[in-house]
Design an enzyme around this catalytic site. Structure first.
Site, PDB file in Angstrom:
ATOM      1  CB  ALA A  12      12.751 -15.756  60.195  1.00  0.00           C
ATOM      2  CE  LYS A  27      29.128 -32.588  51.774  1.00  0.00           C
ATOM      3  NZ  LYS A  27      28.890 -34.179  51.900  1.00  0.00           N
ATOM      4  NE  ARG A  90      11.845 -13.224  57.628  1.00  0.00           N
ATOM      5  CZ  ARG A  90      12.611 -11.898  57.901  1.00  0.00           C
ATOM      6  NH1 ARG A  90      13.358 -11.431  57.044  1.00  0.00           N
ATOM      7  NH2 ARG A  90      12.265 -11.247  58.936  1.00  0.00           N
ATOM      8  CB  SER A 186      19.602   0.933  65.236  1.00  0.00           C
ATOM      9  OG  SER A 186      19.513   1.090  63.806  1.00  0.00           O
ATOM     10  CD  GLN A 227      28.675   5.651  68.609  1.00  0.00           C
ATOM     11  OE1 GLN A 227      28.622   6.843  68.703  1.00  0.00           O
ATOM     12  NE2 GLN A 227      28.478   5.276  67.405  1.00  0.00           N
ATOM     13  CB  VAL A 251      21.500 -12.776  66.493  1.00  0.00           C
ATOM     14  CG1 VAL A 251      20.030 -13.270  66.206  1.00  0.00           C
ATOM     15  CG2 VAL A 251      22.233 -12.838  65.373  1.00  0.00           C
ATOM     16  CG  ASP A 255      14.298  -8.368  68.514  1.00  0.00           C
ATOM     17  OD1 ASP A 255      14.061  -7.146  67.728  1.00  0.00           O
ATOM     18  OD2 ASP A 255      14.562  -9.337  67.542  1.00  0.00           O
ATOM     19  N   GLY A 290      25.285 -17.262  68.300  1.00  0.00           N
ATOM     20  CA  GLY A 290      23.775 -17.802  67.782  1.00  0.00           C
ATOM     21  C   GLY A 290      22.801 -16.709  67.985  1.00  0.00           C
TER      22      GLY A 290
END
Length: 330
Positions: A12, A27, A90, A186, A227, A251, A255, A290
């Site tokens: 992505a 907006k 995507r 996870s 945890q 985020v 990874d 971010g």
């Protein structure tokens, strides 16, 4: 050092913004606009490069957004091999609301992949050479649930260690097939895999150890957010608490963990030491809002804060009546 490659079936373009407040209809003026190449395996390759290694990224991409994705990879100077598809790659979006400190994430399912396209991907992977292959992320629509199992069986005769981080049916099929070097679910993914809530640490350890005991994975590293994390291997299990940091974003934490642990294993570091290095990278990844990933200086600093811990004997698989849903490892 062992050579590493990554596989991303559903990459992505990750877009990140900041806004003072998120609300409907009107907006919303955003700032701190960022575009980066993302997806599980792509993120793993990016982190390994930051840690001083190199992992060739193999990925499926297509359409106008696929061309943009390639350019983003080149900006990051990534070693890459693209498997083309017809559908558009995507675009995922993360919005950080400064007023509340909350983050909103919008993640599309991804393009549909045809049978000739995913078969072409298998043919491509049949030609690669690496010591460790990291498959990370979801499967796009159209790709069979047992795809990761097919990939592992494809590379196994060459002695390639297979590392997997996925979810749902793709994870279940791969775990049932077995032969995985490192499995990184996870806590939620592990619960779904065994069909149990796994609220107690003993139950989590029992479920992870059961997977190891049956030969389905050599190492199972369970990331558990605040945890901490748990590592199960044949000699026992180790649970370590989370490094105390102020999380700006989650985020890329998983990874980053996977990349650092895999990198450390490729450098022939002890599995427990590699696990601790993964925890340090996961903690380092949440320091920035971010879509940013961990940075080397933060990983090294966090590593000093990860306790040594003490390994415990693998518990019996009692109280986990549905753990057999992952299969028999045959």
């Amino acid at each position: 050092m062992k050579t590493i490659a990554t596989l991303t079936m559903n990459p992505a373009i990750d877009v990140a913004y900041e806004a003072d407040r998120v609300f409907h209809t009107h907006k919303i003026r955003a700032r701190q606009e960022r575009y980066v190449p993302g997806g599980g395996g792509i993120n793993v390759s990016r982190v390994i490069a930051r840690l001083g290694g190199c992992a060739r990224a193999h990925y499926m991409a297509g359409g106008a957004t696929g061309e943009t994705f390639d350019r983003l990879l080149d900006i990051h100077q990534m070693v890459r091999s693209r498997i083309p598809i017809a559908g558009n790659t995507r675009i995922s979006t993360a919005v950080f609301e400064r007023e509340s400190g909350k983050e909103y994430r919008f993640v599309p399912t991804g393009p549909s992949v045809s049978q000739p396209e995913w078969e072409a991907c298998l043919a491509h992977l049949a030609e690669i050479e690496c010591d460790i292959l990291v498959a990370s992320g979801s499967l796009p629509p159209g790709v069979p649930d047992d795809f990761y199992s097919r990939v592992r069986r494809l590379v196994a005769p060459r002695g390639t260690g297979f590392v997997l981080d996925s979810s749902g049916a793709a994870l279940r099929c791969a775990a049932a097939d077995g032969g995985i070097l490192l499995l990184k679910p996870s806590l939620g993914e592990l619960q779904h895999l065994v069909g149990e809530p796994l609220e107690a640490l003993d139950d989590i350890a029992a479920a992870a150890s059961h997977i190891v005991r049956r030969g389905q994975a050599t190492y199972v590293a369970v990331t558990m957010g605040h945890q901490g994390a748990l590592l199960a291997q044949a000699s026992g299990y180790l649970h370590l608490p989370a490094v105390p940091v102020t999380a700006m974003s989650t985020v890329g934490a998983g990874d980053s963990f996977l990349a650092a642990m895999t990198f450390a294993l490729a450098c022939e570091r002890d599995p427990v030491d590699a696990f601790r290095y993964g925890m340090a990278a996961g903690a380092a990844a949440v320091l920035s809002p971010g879509t940013d990933l961990c940075r080397l200086e933060d990983v090294e600093r966090m590593f000093q804060l990860v306790p040594q811990g003490e390994q415990c004997p693998c518990p019996p698989s009692v109280g986990i009546p549905h753990v057999d849903v992952v299969g028999d490892g045959s």
